[in-house]
Design a protein around this motif. Sequence first.
Motif, PDB file in Angstrom:
ATOM      1  N   VAL A 175       0.844  -1.197   0.000  1.00 41.14           N
ATOM      2  CA  VAL A 175       0.000   0.000   0.000  1.00 41.14           C
ATOM      3  C   VAL A 175       0.880   1.247   0.000  1.00 41.14           C
ATOM      4  O   VAL A 175       1.592   1.513   0.978  1.00 41.14           O
ATOM      5  CB  VAL A 175      -0.947   0.019   1.220  1.00 41.14           C
ATOM      6  N   ALA A 176       0.860   2.003  -1.101  1.00 35.45           N
ATOM      7  CA  ALA A 176       1.578   3.279  -1.157  1.00 35.45           C
ATOM      8  C   ALA A 176       0.686   4.365  -0.586  1.00 35.45           C
ATOM      9  O   ALA A 176      -0.484   4.483  -0.966  1.00 35.45           O
ATOM     10  CB  ALA A 176       1.956   3.612  -2.590  1.00 35.45           C
ATOM     11  N   VAL A 177       1.230   5.155   0.324  1.00 33.45           N
ATOM     12  CA  VAL A 177       0.479   6.251   0.940  1.00 33.45           C
ATOM     13  C   VAL A 177       1.219   7.550   0.627  1.00 33.45           C
ATOM     14  O   VAL A 177       2.369   7.741   1.040  1.00 33.45           O
ATOM     15  CB  VAL A 177       0.339   6.068   2.460  1.00 33.45           C
ATOM     16  N   LEU A 178       0.565   8.432  -0.115  1.00 35.49           N
ATOM     17  CA  LEU A 178       1.157   9.698  -0.556  1.00 35.49           C
ATOM     18  C   LEU A 178       0.469  10.819   0.201  1.00 35.49           C
ATOM     19  O   LEU A 178      -0.711  11.102  -0.015  1.00 35.49           O
ATOM     20  CB  LEU A 178       0.967   9.867  -2.067  1.00 35.49           C
ATOM     21  N   VAL A 179       1.206  11.462   1.087  1.00 33.43           N
ATOM     22  CA  VAL A 179       0.623  12.447   1.998  1.00 33.43           C
ATOM     23  C   VAL A 179       1.061  13.857   1.613  1.00 33.43           C
ATOM     24  O   VAL A 179       2.256  14.137   1.496  1.00 33.43           O
ATOM     25  CB  VAL A 179       1.028  12.149   3.460  1.00 33.43           C
ATOM     26  N   GLY A 180       0.093  14.719   1.427  1.00 32.13           N
ATOM     27  CA  GLY A 180       0.357  16.129   1.149  1.00 32.13           C
ATOM     28  C   GLY A 180       0.437  16.914   2.447  1.00 32.13           C
ATOM     29  O   GLY A 180       1.069  16.500   3.409  1.00 32.13           O
ATOM     30  N   PHE A 215       5.967  11.596   2.435  1.00 28.61           N
ATOM     31  CA  PHE A 215       5.360  12.891   2.727  1.00 28.61           C
ATOM     32  C   PHE A 215       5.794  13.904   1.680  1.00 28.61           C
ATOM     33  O   PHE A 215       6.793  13.721   0.990  1.00 28.61           O
ATOM     34  CB  PHE A 215       5.791  13.389   4.112  1.00 28.61           C
ATOM     35  N   SER A 216       5.037  15.005   1.596  1.00 25.90           N
ATOM     36  CA  SER A 216       5.428  16.086   0.704  1.00 25.90           C
ATOM     37  C   SER A 216       6.140  17.174   1.499  1.00 25.90           C
ATOM     38  O   SER A 216       6.192  17.133   2.736  1.00 25.90           O
ATOM     39  CB  SER A 216       4.193  16.673  -0.002  1.00 25.90           C
ATOM     40  N   ARG A 217       6.657  18.156   0.786  1.00 25.84           N
ATOM     41  CA  ARG A 217       7.316  19.273   1.466  1.00 25.84           C
ATOM     42  C   ARG A 217       6.313  20.102   2.273  1.00 25.84           C
ATOM     43  O   ARG A 217       6.706  20.878   3.131  1.00 25.84           O
ATOM     44  CB  ARG A 217       8.032  20.160   0.435  1.00 25.84           C
ATOM     45  N   ARG A 218       5.018  19.937   1.964  1.00 28.16           N
ATOM     46  CA  ARG A 218       3.993  20.719   2.667  1.00 28.16           C
ATOM     47  C   ARG A 218       3.467  20.032   3.921  1.00 28.16           C
ATOM     48  O   ARG A 218       2.652  20.594   4.643  1.00 28.16           O
ATOM     49  CB  ARG A 218       2.817  20.993   1.722  1.00 28.16           C
ATOM     50  N   PRO A 220       3.055  19.188   7.528  1.00 31.23           N
ATOM     51  CA  PRO A 220       3.531  19.763   8.794  1.00 31.23           C
ATOM     52  C   PRO A 220       4.310  18.727   9.604  1.00 31.23           C
ATOM     53  O   PRO A 220       3.983  17.532   9.585  1.00 31.23           O
ATOM     54  CB  PRO A 220       2.235  20.158   9.513  1.00 31.23           C
ATOM     55  N   GLU A 221       5.327  19.180  10.310  1.00 35.22           N
ATOM     56  CA  GLU A 221       6.166  18.263  11.081  1.00 35.22           C
ATOM     57  C   GLU A 221       5.367  17.488  12.121  1.00 35.22           C
ATOM     58  O   GLU A 221       5.624  16.295  12.349  1.00 35.22           O
ATOM     59  CB  GLU A 221       7.310  19.034  11.754  1.00 35.22           C
ATOM     60  N   ALA A 222       4.402  18.140  12.776  1.00 38.33           N
ATOM     61  CA  ALA A 222       3.608  17.451  13.798  1.00 38.33           C
ATOM     62  C   ALA A 222       2.777  16.335  13.178  1.00 38.33           C
ATOM     63  O   ALA A 222       2.644  15.246  13.754  1.00 38.33           O
ATOM     64  CB  ALA A 222       2.699  18.445  14.514  1.00 38.33           C
ATOM     65  N   ALA A 223       2.215  16.594  11.992  1.00 37.54           N
ATOM     66  CA  ALA A 223       1.442  15.572  11.301  1.00 37.54           C
ATOM     67  C   ALA A 223       2.343  14.413  10.874  1.00 37.54           C
ATOM     68  O   ALA A 223       1.975  13.235  10.980  1.00 37.54           O
ATOM     69  CB  ALA A 223       0.747  16.178  10.081  1.00 37.54           C
ATOM     70  N   LYS A 224       3.528  14.761  10.400  1.00 35.35           N
ATOM     71  CA  LYS A 224       4.490  13.745   9.973  1.00 35.35           C
ATOM     72  C   LYS A 224       4.857  12.840  11.155  1.00 35.35           C
ATOM     73  O   LYS A 224       4.899  11.603  11.027  1.00 35.35           O
ATOM     74  CB  LYS A 224       5.736  14.467   9.447  1.00 35.35           C
ATOM     75  N   ALA A 225       5.113  13.470  12.297  1.00 34.94           N
ATOM     76  CA  ALA A 225       5.506  12.697  13.484  1.00 34.94           C
ATOM     77  C   ALA A 225       4.374  11.789  13.949  1.00 34.94           C
ATOM     78  O   ALA A 225       4.607  10.633  14.333  1.00 34.94           O
ATOM     79  CB  ALA A 225       5.925  13.651  14.606  1.00 34.94           C
ATOM     80  N   ALA A 226       3.143  12.284  13.908  1.00 33.72           N
ATOM     81  CA  ALA A 226       2.001  11.487  14.353  1.00 33.72           C
ATOM     82  C   ALA A 226       1.799  10.262  13.468  1.00 33.72           C
ATOM     83  O   ALA A 226       1.544   9.156  13.957  1.00 33.72           O
ATOM     84  CB  ALA A 226       0.739  12.348  14.361  1.00 33.72           C
ATOM     85  N   MET A 227       1.923  10.449  12.171  1.00 36.37           N
ATOM     86  CA  MET A 227       1.723   9.333  11.253  1.00 36.37           C
ATOM     87  C   MET A 227       2.876   8.337  11.345  1.00 36.37           C
ATOM     88  O   MET A 227       2.670   7.110  11.302  1.00 36.37           O
ATOM     89  CB  MET A 227       1.558   9.842   9.823  1.00 36.37           C
ATOM     90  N   THR A 228       4.087   8.837  11.486  1.00 36.93           N
ATOM     91  CA  THR A 228       5.243   7.956  11.600  1.00 36.93           C
ATOM     92  C   THR A 228       5.168   7.112  12.865  1.00 36.93           C
ATOM     93  O   THR A 228       5.473   5.915  12.848  1.00 36.93           O
ATOM     94  CB  THR A 228       6.545   8.772  11.582  1.00 36.93           C
ATOM     95  N   ALA A 229       4.720   7.735  13.976  1.00 37.25           N
ATOM     96  CA  ALA A 229       4.624   7.014  15.243  1.00 37.25           C
ATOM     97  C   ALA A 229       3.630   5.863  15.148  1.00 37.25           C
ATOM     98  O   ALA A 229       3.868   4.770  15.673  1.00 37.25           O
ATOM     99  CB  ALA A 229       4.231   7.975  16.360  1.00 37.25           C
ATOM    100  N   ARG A 230       2.508   6.083  14.476  1.00 36.59           N
ATOM    101  CA  ARG A 230       1.468   5.052  14.402  1.00 36.59           C
ATOM    102  C   ARG A 230       1.794   4.001  13.341  1.00 36.59           C
ATOM    103  O   ARG A 230       1.500   2.808  13.518  1.00 36.59           O
ATOM    104  CB  ARG A 230       0.115   5.696  14.068  1.00 36.59           C
ATOM    105  N   LEU A 231       2.399   4.408  12.219  1.00 41.07           N
ATOM    106  CA  LEU A 231       2.581   3.503  11.095  1.00 41.07           C
ATOM    107  C   LEU A 231       3.978   2.886  11.028  1.00 41.07           C
ATOM    108  O   LEU A 231       4.214   1.965  10.251  1.00 41.07           O
ATOM    109  CB  LEU A 231       2.300   4.247   9.781  1.00 41.07           C
ATOM    110  N   GLY A 232       4.881   3.382  11.864  1.00 39.27           N
ATOM    111  CA  GLY A 232       6.261   2.913  11.812  1.00 39.27           C
ATOM    112  C   GLY A 232       6.420   1.449  12.163  1.00 39.27           C
ATOM    113  O   GLY A 232       7.419   0.826  11.794  1.00 39.27           O
ATOM    114  N   GLY A 233       5.462   0.880  12.889  1.00 37.73           N
ATOM    115  CA  GLY A 233       5.559  -0.519  13.270  1.00 37.73           C
ATOM    116  C   GLY A 233       5.096  -1.495  12.208  1.00 37.73           C
ATOM    117  O   GLY A 233       5.278  -2.714  12.347  1.00 37.73           O
ATOM    118  N   LEU A 234       4.482  -0.993  11.148  1.00 42.63           N
ATOM    119  CA  LEU A 234       4.014  -1.861  10.078  1.00 42.63           C
ATOM    120  C   LEU A 234       5.186  -2.293   9.204  1.00 42.63           C
ATOM    121  O   LEU A 234       6.163  -1.566   9.054  1.00 42.63           O
ATOM    122  CB  LEU A 234       2.984  -1.140   9.209  1.00 42.63           C
ATOM    123  N   PRO A 235       5.088  -3.486   8.590  1.00 39.37           N
ATOM    124  CA  PRO A 235       6.124  -3.849   7.634  1.00 39.37           C
ATOM    125  C   PRO A 235       6.138  -2.870   6.467  1.00 39.37           C
ATOM    126  O   PRO A 235       5.071  -2.442   6.013  1.00 39.37           O
ATOM    127  CB  PRO A 235       5.705  -5.257   7.156  1.00 39.37           C
TER     128      PRO A 235
END
Length: 336
Positions: A175-180, A215-218, A220-235
């Motif tokens: 699953v590719a996830v492209l986040v703006g 993620f894109s250049r747009r 936000p760092e807080a959003a990036k951190a939240a998504m990474t924290a939750r999804l980082g454990g997935l293969p």
Amino acid sequence: MLDRAARRAVSPPLSIQVVSDGRIGMENQALGLAEAVQRLTPADISVRRIRWRTLFDKLPSGLKTSWMLDLSSDPAEPAAGEDWPDLWIATGRATLPLSARVRAASGGKTFVVQTQDPRWRNAAYDLIVAPAHDRVEGPDVLSITGSPHRVTAGRLAEGAAAFAGALEPLSRPRVAVLVGGRSRAFDLTEAHAAELADRIAAAVEAVGGSLMLTFSRRTPEAAKAAMTARLGGLPGLIWDGQGPNPYFAFLKFADHVLVTEDSANMAAEAASTGKPVHVLPMIPLKPAGKFARLHADLRQRGAARPFDGTLTAWTYAPLVETDRAAAEVLKRMMRG
């Protein structure tokens, strides 16, 4: 004097000048269209990146002249002894003052294409290739779904080669996830990012799949951190912005593509792969307007659906809008 069509017939290959302000997302629109033309006929492509001096950047396009360009900018016109190109393809507001003068400056030699909606002197260009969702009208306007881009089967395969070792072994569906991110029309708060991440994780875990997130250049760092924290454990792989960009590889290896609704470019590029495109909701800051029209267009074509929390697969004919635009450019050029 030979007309433009006659000169074209006796002087192959085509010379194509791509012009932008140098931002990758902007340049790729013009370059993608140029490369599509090149796939149809022999052509040489050169790239010109222009920037205006800070003092003049906000001036109306009609007041800008070449001497106002930044000293680090590429020249606006051919150097002494050089010919004007056969085809000029430009994108973005910064290029408009130059594009509007090319026909006259080249003595009618150069065919001028402007991508996006110029919103200024639309009659100054030979052809405007505009997103259908912008609703630009006129005899010299070609409306396409999304914008021109560089995504092709060949480029995806080329981009995938460098990441095959990391991505090919991943469990399917991939699953590719492209986040703006934040824009004038949408926002991506930390809380909303966390909610999206929960929904994405549940969907991937339900099918035993894997994740490829960028993620894109747009974003936000807080959003990036939240998504990474939750999804980082997935293969899978979460690109941190360091090293080569795996964007093309993600599209190549994906079985599903999830894309946030704020990016028309990413949605149209994903739809050119033939993979199911799931649209992730953002926080609206104003009526969706053109984005709603684009997503309706993609739904009608069978390419995209709103993300419903599941990874249902479907098939459709991949979009080939960039190739269609390139064919129209050549048709009009040969018409003279």
